[in-house]
Design a protein around this motif. Sequence first.
Motif, PDB file in Angstrom:
ATOM      1  N   TRP A   1     -67.815  83.272  36.268  1.00  0.00           N
ATOM      2  CA  TRP A   1     -67.408  83.582  37.634  1.00  0.00           C
ATOM      3  C   TRP A   1     -67.137  85.079  37.795  1.00  0.00           C
ATOM      4  CZ3 TRP A   1     -67.527  78.901  39.965  1.00  0.00           C
ATOM      5  CH2 TRP A   1     -67.249  77.770  39.179  1.00  0.00           C
ATOM      6  N   VAL A   2     -67.639  85.659  38.876  1.00  0.00           N
ATOM      7  CA  VAL A   2     -67.255  87.030  39.198  1.00  0.00           C
ATOM      8  C   VAL A   2     -66.385  86.976  40.456  1.00  0.00           C
ATOM      9  CG1 VAL A   2     -68.053  89.306  39.932  1.00  0.00           C
ATOM     10  CG2 VAL A   2     -69.237  88.097  38.095  1.00  0.00           C
ATOM     11  N   VAL A   3     -65.246  87.642  40.386  1.00  0.00           N
ATOM     12  CA  VAL A   3     -64.274  87.600  41.480  1.00  0.00           C
ATOM     13  C   VAL A   3     -64.239  88.989  42.132  1.00  0.00           C
ATOM     14  CG1 VAL A   3     -61.867  87.121  42.071  1.00  0.00           C
ATOM     15  CG2 VAL A   3     -62.949  85.921  40.143  1.00  0.00           C
ATOM     16  N   PHE A   4     -64.625  89.067  43.401  1.00  0.00           N
ATOM     17  CA  PHE A   4     -64.729  90.357  44.089  1.00  0.00           C
ATOM     18  C   PHE A   4     -63.438  90.695  44.826  1.00  0.00           C
ATOM     19  CE2 PHE A   4     -69.208  91.320  43.578  1.00  0.00           C
ATOM     20  CZ  PHE A   4     -69.753  90.081  43.250  1.00  0.00           C
ATOM     21  N   VAL A   5     -62.997  91.940  44.645  1.00  0.00           N
ATOM     22  CA  VAL A   5     -61.841  92.438  45.386  1.00  0.00           C
ATOM     23  C   VAL A   5     -62.283  93.716  46.104  1.00  0.00           C
ATOM     24  CG1 VAL A   5     -59.473  93.312  45.216  1.00  0.00           C
ATOM     25  CG2 VAL A   5     -60.250  91.502  43.662  1.00  0.00           C
ATOM     26  N   GLY A   6     -62.283  93.687  47.448  1.00  0.00           N
ATOM     27  CA  GLY A   6     -62.712  94.853  48.226  1.00  0.00           C
ATOM     28  C   GLY A   6     -61.894  94.964  49.487  1.00  0.00           C
ATOM     29  N   GLU A   7     -62.275  95.871  50.343  1.00  0.00           N
ATOM     30  CA  GLU A   7     -61.496  96.139  51.547  1.00  0.00           C
ATOM     31  C   GLU A   7     -61.260  94.877  52.363  1.00  0.00           C
ATOM     32  OE1 GLU A   7     -63.307  98.998  54.164  1.00  0.00           O
ATOM     33  OE2 GLU A   7     -61.609  98.952  55.543  1.00  0.00           O
ATOM     34  N   GLU A   8     -62.342  94.172  52.642  1.00  0.00           N
ATOM     35  CA  GLU A   8     -62.308  92.970  53.469  1.00  0.00           C
ATOM     36  C   GLU A   8     -61.368  91.917  52.852  1.00  0.00           C
ATOM     37  OE1 GLU A   8     -63.786  92.635  56.282  1.00  0.00           O
ATOM     38  OE2 GLU A   8     -63.499  90.469  56.577  1.00  0.00           O
ATOM     39  N   GLU A   9     -61.530  91.701  51.537  1.00  0.00           N
ATOM     40  CA  GLU A   9     -60.735  90.681  50.849  1.00  0.00           C
ATOM     41  C   GLU A   9     -59.251  91.044  50.875  1.00  0.00           C
ATOM     42  OE1 GLU A   9     -63.552  91.933  49.497  1.00  0.00           O
ATOM     43  OE2 GLU A   9     -64.857  90.173  49.398  1.00  0.00           O
ATOM     44  N   VAL A  10     -58.975  92.314  50.578  1.00  0.00           N
ATOM     45  CA  VAL A  10     -57.574  92.734  50.534  1.00  0.00           C
ATOM     46  C   VAL A  10     -56.927  92.557  51.902  1.00  0.00           C
ATOM     47  CG1 VAL A  10     -56.043  94.725  50.211  1.00  0.00           C
ATOM     48  CG2 VAL A  10     -57.876  94.278  48.565  1.00  0.00           C
ATOM     49  N   LYS A  11     -57.691  92.932  52.962  1.00  0.00           N
ATOM     50  CA  LYS A  11     -57.153  92.803  54.323  1.00  0.00           C
ATOM     51  C   LYS A  11     -56.802  91.350  54.641  1.00  0.00           C
ATOM     52  CE  LYS A  11     -59.704  95.338  57.113  1.00  0.00           C
ATOM     53  NZ  LYS A  11     -60.723  95.431  58.146  1.00  0.00           N
ATOM     54  N   ARG A  12     -57.678  90.435  54.199  1.00  0.00           N
ATOM     55  CA  ARG A  12     -57.472  89.024  54.547  1.00  0.00           C
ATOM     56  C   ARG A  12     -56.658  88.263  53.485  1.00  0.00           C
ATOM     57  NH1 ARG A  12     -63.285  86.800  55.394  1.00  0.00           N
ATOM     58  NH2 ARG A  12     -62.101  84.846  55.494  1.00  0.00           N
TER      59      ARG A  12
END
Length: 397
Positions: free
Chosen positions: A367-378
């Motif tokens: 599994w790759v778990v993405f953390v980016g602007e959109e994710e952090v905001k939500r």
Amino acid sequence: MITALRGFRDIWGEDWEVFEEIISTFKNRLRDFNVAWIETPILEPLELFVRSVGEFTDIVQKQMFSFRDRGNREVALRPEGTAGVVRAFVENRLSYPIRLAYFGPMFRAERPQKGRYRQFYQLGVEFIGFSGPYADAEGLISAYLPLKDLGLKVKVFVNTLGGEEAKVKYSEKLRDYLMDLDFLCEDCIRRRERNPLRVLDCKVCSPKLSPPDILEMVPKNERDNFDKTIRILEKYGVPVERDPKLVRGLDYYTGLVFEIKAEELDAAQNTILAGGRYDNLIYQLGGENIPAFGWAAGIDRISLIYKPSQKPKDLYFVVRTSDEYFEEAFEVLMILRNSNKRADMVFEEGKSLKAQMRRANKLGARWVVFVGEEEVKRGVVKVRDMETGEEFITSLD
Ligand code: ATP
Ligand code: MG
């Protein structure tokens, strides 16, 4: 470059995981037999092994790593597990009956080859204070079931030494037989005088012998016990074959002896587990007269033939779209680990998303778990299943 000593090796990564799978399979089974685990020292007084394994055995004569320590005491790296466990049992006055189990490295200065090392690992048991055919049978069953759980194809060979008296009588009769032979190797010429039984486990001479059968000397009650043990074993699905030359290379055995061989290994190294009954050892080492039974499995050899279950590595790899989200990515990593997930991420700064993905692939992450602007905001993460390519969004709480 400094390298490991001859016959000593490093075990890591997948090979160590195979070791662990084997050990945990044994542990699971042995739990059902109500065992207690024990850890004893690797270094012991030399005399312990001389008195238990036997002065005129190959192990003591040729294979021991023994030396004088700084206090001029004669010590040895343990070549096997039983002596130490029995010493611990006597010294600590453990109550009995008790079933003990151990795992750890053993040391023998043998000629190294595949499946034969100078440091190797044994997992073994000592069932102390149990005797009779049911005890012999359950002891052997406790060795057989874990090997079955591992899916190994094995054969079980058994014999009996018929008790101390029969063993001594047989040794004499065997010596007479051996005295007339002119083809024995140099070692066996020495062995036949001092410890004739040991000739029977010489890999060179034994196949050429047709010695008298020990069963002729075994008293009736012991013979009945042996037959009954075999019947019990067969009833519980453990097929056994009698090997009249099987006596084992250690002097402390007195009754049932057995070896389990793997079909897939070369004959010189195909015994993966061996043991038997030793009813006098505890007394010999200063304890009460208590009967006992034990075996030891060679984990290095089992790992050569065990086919590990092909589970995908359930690794979660956390990636960030930029270092701005390092803190959040680390938080996600810790949440995953707190919920018992195997998880990792790139710790160096300045690595592109692509470089992070390369690392995830290299480690075989599922599994790759993405953390980016959109994710952090939500307050969510995006997860990609690397096997199917599917993606989904999830919150982590
Ligand atoms: P072998 O006849 O193969 O030398 P052994 O009779 O000396 O074996 P035991 O003392 O009964 O062996 O030890 C139990 C098990 O430990 C063996 O069946 C084997 O699987 C393993 N074993 C013993 N010696 C070694 C070694 N040098 N390297 C790896 N495994 C070993
Ligand atoms: Mg050996």
